[in-house]
Design an enzyme around this catalytic site. Structure first.
Site, PDB file in Angstrom:
ATOM      1  N   CYS A 264       0.833  -1.202   0.000  1.00  0.00           N
ATOM      2  CA  CYS A 264       0.000   0.000   0.000  1.00  0.00           C
ATOM      3  C   CYS A 264       0.873   1.260   0.000  1.00  0.00           C
ATOM      4  O   CYS A 264       1.499   1.566  -1.003  1.00  0.00           O
ATOM      5  CB  CYS A 264      -0.975  -0.054   1.171  1.00  0.00           C
ATOM      6  SG  CYS A 264      -2.444   0.982   0.921  1.00  0.00           S
ATOM      7  N   HIS A 354      -3.790  -5.043   0.085  1.00  0.00           N
ATOM      8  CA  HIS A 354      -3.562  -5.577   1.433  1.00  0.00           C
ATOM      9  C   HIS A 354      -3.610  -7.110   1.438  1.00  0.00           C
ATOM     10  O   HIS A 354      -4.691  -7.683   1.591  1.00  0.00           O
ATOM     11  CB  HIS A 354      -4.614  -5.025   2.399  1.00  0.00           C
ATOM     12  CG  HIS A 354      -4.478  -3.567   2.679  1.00  0.00           C
ATOM     13  ND1 HIS A 354      -4.295  -3.057   3.949  1.00  0.00           N
ATOM     14  CD2 HIS A 354      -4.476  -2.489   1.855  1.00  0.00           C
ATOM     15  CE1 HIS A 354      -4.203  -1.737   3.884  1.00  0.00           C
ATOM     16  NE2 HIS A 354      -4.320  -1.377   2.625  1.00  0.00           N
ATOM     17  N   GLU A 356      -2.732  -9.078   3.708  1.00  0.00           N
ATOM     18  CA  GLU A 356      -3.018  -9.614   5.050  1.00  0.00           C
ATOM     19  C   GLU A 356      -4.503  -9.549   5.375  1.00  0.00           C
ATOM     20  O   GLU A 356      -4.906  -9.826   6.502  1.00  0.00           O
ATOM     21  CB  GLU A 356      -2.228  -8.803   6.090  1.00  0.00           C
ATOM     22  CG  GLU A 356      -2.863  -7.491   6.514  1.00  0.00           C
ATOM     23  CD  GLU A 356      -2.937  -6.449   5.413  1.00  0.00           C
ATOM     24  OE1 GLU A 356      -3.826  -5.593   5.470  1.00  0.00           O
ATOM     25  OE2 GLU A 356      -2.108  -6.495   4.476  1.00  0.00           O
TER      26      GLU A 356
END
Length: 380
Positions: A264, A354, A356
């Site tokens: 990001c 993202h 995760e």
């Protein structure tokens, strides 16, 4: 931002965009006034993770899903120490949350943390307006904060813009801390916190990585003081054109050939470190259903996003940079925005989204394995 928890849910509320478009509804969460950049999120679930993602600092999030708050709030799904959004907009809030893990309602949590919101407005019309006109400044006013429309509009237009905002130090840790490896420790990673989410070091810890999370102000010397096998640059809020210090630190890492991974904001930092520019997207990418293609494999992933800026790098060629050849490794299939970079002559890569993601999707979790392979290769 001025807030009160008294009368929440009953007080009238009004949302005012900087171009004068106005929506009227009822207070949701705290009562008062708040300002930020109006953006919309397309996620149908995972609202608690969205609210506590530091990348949303100083943004007013409009939920495109019509019904929000069904599963309430718990103490396990927080991505950071607090709610970071500056305001919250929903169409039809759940009257009674229902989930075995829920300990309180979303409305109660917003009020307790002083987050001013609005409910009962046409979020579809608001989203269409933002898609056509672009992300813009907005104010939410409820209770005694409501004035005549001209006065409210003037207050919105006086609020700071996101362009030029340097925000990462406002959300990052001020003290270094360690997330231990789960099971056998295999590697040590220095993670520069620009607005890191709790799930990120957890995903690395699952792979045997001991993560040293460092403040956004960390120097190159601070990074190498932990003797890292790899260096990570996190997500975060604000305009990457202001992030001169993280760019300088990343260039120091690239000069030392240490395996590097950024997500990001970290992707934008890598772009700047390589000499590419960045620019503001019209309305950004937010939510958990954005299609991205990994150009190195041809695989298409459904991914979680929250970014209003992007890297300006050529899609059709390999670029020469001060650190060797670089190419765009991932691209958004909706609009061809750069979603990832990789160096061909050094062990460094990044993605704009993202991997995760909690509550999901998890299509991109392999990127943490790719980071591990870089560190394995460097050690060998």
């Amino acid at each position: 931002m001025t807030t009160s928890t008294r009368g929440a849910g009953k007080a009238p509320a009004v949302l005012v965009l900087e171009d004068g478009r106005t929506f009227r509804g009822r207070a949701y969460g705290a009562v008062g006034a708040t300002f930020g950049e109006a953006v919309f999120s397309t996620g149908m679930t995972g609202y608690q993770e969205t609210l506590t993602d530091p990348s949303y600092h100083r943004q007013v999030v409009v939920m495109t899903a019509p019904h929000v708050g069904n599963t309430g709030v718990n103490d396990e799904d927080m991505e950071s120490r607090k709610i970071w959004v500056s305001g919250y907009v929903v169409r039809d809030p759940a009257r009674v949350p229902s989930n075995w893990r829920s300990t309180r309602s979303l409305d109660q949590e917003l009020a307790a943390q002083g987050v001013v919101g609005i409910s009962g407005i046409d979020t579809r019309a608001l989203t269409r307006h933002l898609r056509e006109r672009g992300a813009m400044r907005v104010g939410i006013f409820s209770g005694d904060a409501i004035q005549d429309d001209a006065a409210l509009l003037a207050r919105v237009q006086e609020a700071p813009e996101m362009t030029g905002a340097d925000l990462s130090a406002e959300v990052a840790t001020t003290e270094a801390y360690v997330v231990p490896a789960i099971g056998e420790k295999k590697f040590t990673v220095a993670a520069v916190d620009l607005g890191i989410k709790g799930m990120t070091p957890h995903r690395m810890a699952e792979r045997g990585i001991e993560v040293h999370v460092l403040p956004a102000t960390a120097t190159v010397e601070d990074v190498y003081a932990v003797n890292p096998d790899g260096v990570f640059f996190s997500n975060g809020p604000g305009d990457p054109s202001t992030a001169d210090h993280p760019v300088s630190v990343m260039q120091g890492v690239l000069e030392r050939d240490t395996p590097l991974f950024g997500i990001c904001f970290g992707n934008q930092i890598l772009g700047r470190a390589l000499g590419f520019g960045t620019f503001k997207l019209k309305y950004g990418h937010r939510g958990i259903n954005q299609p991205v293609q990994d150009r190195t494999t041809g695989k298409v992933e459904v991914t979680a996003h929250n970014h209003g800026f992007a890297v300006d790098a050529p899609l059709d060629k390999v670029s020469d940079t001060p650190y060797g050849r670089a190419e765009v490794s991932h691209v958004c299939l909706n609009d061809n925005v750069v979603e990832g970079l990789q160096l061909l002559d050094k062990p460094a890569f990044s993605v704009q989204y993202h991997p995760e993601a909690a509550a999901g999707p998890h299509d991109a979790a392999y990127l943490f394995d790719r980071f591990v392979k870089l560190m394995e290769g460097q050690r060998a």
